[in-house]
Design a protein around this motif. Structure first.
Motif, PDB file in Angstrom:
ATOM      1  N   GLY A  23       9.515 -94.111 -57.546  1.00 31.83           N
ATOM      2  CA  GLY A  23       9.945 -92.704 -57.420  1.00 31.83           C
ATOM      3  C   GLY A  23      11.001 -92.737 -56.228  1.00 31.83           C
ATOM      4  O   GLY A  23      11.169 -91.456 -55.834  1.00 31.83           O
ATOM      5  N   THR A  24      11.479 -93.600 -55.824  1.00 30.55           N
ATOM      6  CA  THR A  24      12.498 -93.420 -54.641  1.00 30.55           C
ATOM      7  C   THR A  24      13.762 -93.165 -55.275  1.00 30.55           C
ATOM      8  O   THR A  24      14.341 -93.947 -56.448  1.00 30.55           O
ATOM      9  CB  THR A  24      12.560 -94.892 -53.698  1.00 30.55           C
ATOM     10  OG1 THR A  24      11.226 -94.901 -53.245  1.00 30.55           O
ATOM     11  CG2 THR A  24      13.284 -94.542 -52.535  1.00 30.55           C
ATOM     12  N   ILE A  25      14.389 -92.460 -54.474  1.00 29.38           N
ATOM     13  CA  ILE A  25      15.749 -91.855 -55.329  1.00 29.38           C
ATOM     14  C   ILE A  25      16.685 -93.059 -54.821  1.00 29.38           C
ATOM     15  O   ILE A  25      16.735 -93.578 -53.790  1.00 29.38           O
ATOM     16  CB  ILE A  25      16.307 -90.637 -54.437  1.00 29.38           C
ATOM     17  CG1 ILE A  25      15.400 -89.375 -55.229  1.00 29.38           C
ATOM     18  CG2 ILE A  25      17.776 -90.314 -54.972  1.00 29.38           C
ATOM     19  CD1 ILE A  25      15.937 -88.187 -54.271  1.00 29.38           C
ATOM     20  N   LEU A  26      17.577 -93.586 -56.057  1.00 29.57           N
ATOM     21  CA  LEU A  26      18.686 -94.857 -55.480  1.00 29.57           C
ATOM     22  C   LEU A  26      19.672 -93.938 -55.535  1.00 29.57           C
ATOM     23  O   LEU A  26      20.214 -93.025 -56.257  1.00 29.57           O
ATOM     24  CB  LEU A  26      18.519 -95.580 -56.834  1.00 29.57           C
ATOM     25  CG  LEU A  26      17.184 -96.573 -57.080  1.00 29.57           C
ATOM     26  CD1 LEU A  26      17.229 -97.392 -58.396  1.00 29.57           C
ATOM     27  CD2 LEU A  26      16.828 -97.475 -55.945  1.00 29.57           C
ATOM     28  N   GLN A  27      20.725 -94.741 -54.671  1.00 30.12           N
ATOM     29  CA  GLN A  27      22.138 -94.186 -54.365  1.00 30.12           C
ATOM     30  C   GLN A  27      23.006 -95.376 -54.836  1.00 30.12           C
ATOM     31  O   GLN A  27      22.480 -96.546 -54.619  1.00 30.12           O
ATOM     32  CB  GLN A  27      22.254 -93.737 -52.902  1.00 30.12           C
ATOM     33  CG  GLN A  27      21.277 -92.602 -52.444  1.00 30.12           C
ATOM     34  CD  GLN A  27      21.768 -91.422 -53.083  1.00 30.12           C
ATOM     35  OE1 GLN A  27      22.942 -91.050 -53.221  1.00 30.12           O
ATOM     36  NE2 GLN A  27      20.760 -90.536 -53.196  1.00 30.12           N
ATOM     37  N   ALA A  28      24.254 -95.180 -55.163  1.00 31.45           N
ATOM     38  CA  ALA A  28      25.302 -96.127 -55.248  1.00 31.45           C
ATOM     39  C   ALA A  28      25.547 -97.037 -54.170  1.00 31.45           C
ATOM     40  O   ALA A  28      25.367 -96.567 -52.942  1.00 31.45           O
ATOM     41  CB  ALA A  28      26.729 -95.558 -55.752  1.00 31.45           C
ATOM     42  N   GLY A  29      25.342 -98.361 -54.179  1.00 31.39           N
ATOM     43  CA  GLY A  29      25.481 -99.374 -53.025  1.00 31.39           C
ATOM     44  C   GLY A  29      24.061 -99.519 -52.454  1.00 31.39           C
ATOM     45  O   GLY A  29      24.234-100.473 -51.710  1.00 31.39           O
TER      46      GLY A  29
END
Length: 187
Positions: free
Chosen positions: A126-132
């Motif tokens: 459930g951790t938010i993923l970001q580009a990079g």
């Protein structure tokens, strides 16, 4: 002279993307008004895939290798958009890296892209993923069409996000692939 006549003359009566001469029609390059400079001549195959009426055939769009160099801005914009849509394919990303659009044409090209979802991309915890970000695979994944299995524990560095919040893009074994985000864990 009508738009269709102008485009047929400009395109030598062929599709301006794949050079097919079957079932040609005018395609308005959104967001723009109907004008010969804002339209291209396309075959039925290209039109169906551009309009979302047919599934995207990756191999058909290899024609962009030639058409992306067109001197017609509308053709360049459509080529850029399709390459962007297919950027998970190595060959398409390579072509996109070579392509240059001036600032005005890039704005036009980006204006027609599907916006990213407001919904965040989440890993298995459930951790938010970001580009990079760097993620680790939490299960073995069979990679369709590449004849290898991405093993559990494999690190995927510099991920990319797309319009589907359930998918991420990353490179494994030198190939850019789409991965279901629920099968990853942020590192």
């Amino acid at each position: 002279m009508s738009i269709q006549q102008s485009l047929l003359s400009r395109s030598n009566q062929t599709c301006e993307l794949c050079t097919s001469s079957d079932s040609l029609s005018v395609y308005d390059v959104p967001p723009a008004e109907a004008h010969a400079d804002k339209c291209i001549m396309v075959c039925a195959t290209c039109a169906a895939q551009l309009n979302g009426e047919a599934d995207i055939d990756m191999n058909h769009w290899r024609c962009l290798n030639d058409s992306m160099w067109s001197t017609v801005p509308a053709v360049q914009v459509v080529a850029w958009r399709m390459l962007k849509k297919l950027s998970s394919e190595g060959w398409a990303q390579d072509l996109l890296d070579m392509m240059y659009l001036d600032e005005e044409m890039l704005k036009w090209a980006e204006a027609g892209l599907v916006e990213h979802s407001d919904e965040p991309t989440l890993d298995c915890n459930g951790t938010i993923l970001q580009a990079g970000d760097t993620v680790t695979l939490v299960k073995d994944l069979n990679v369709k069409g590449a004849n290898f299995t991405a093993k559990r524990g494999t690190a995927v560095r510099g991920i990319g996000l797309n319009s589907n919040p359930e998918h991420i893009e990353g490179k494994i074994n030198g190939q850019r692939i789409v991965i279901i985000s629920a099968f990853t864990k942020k590192s």
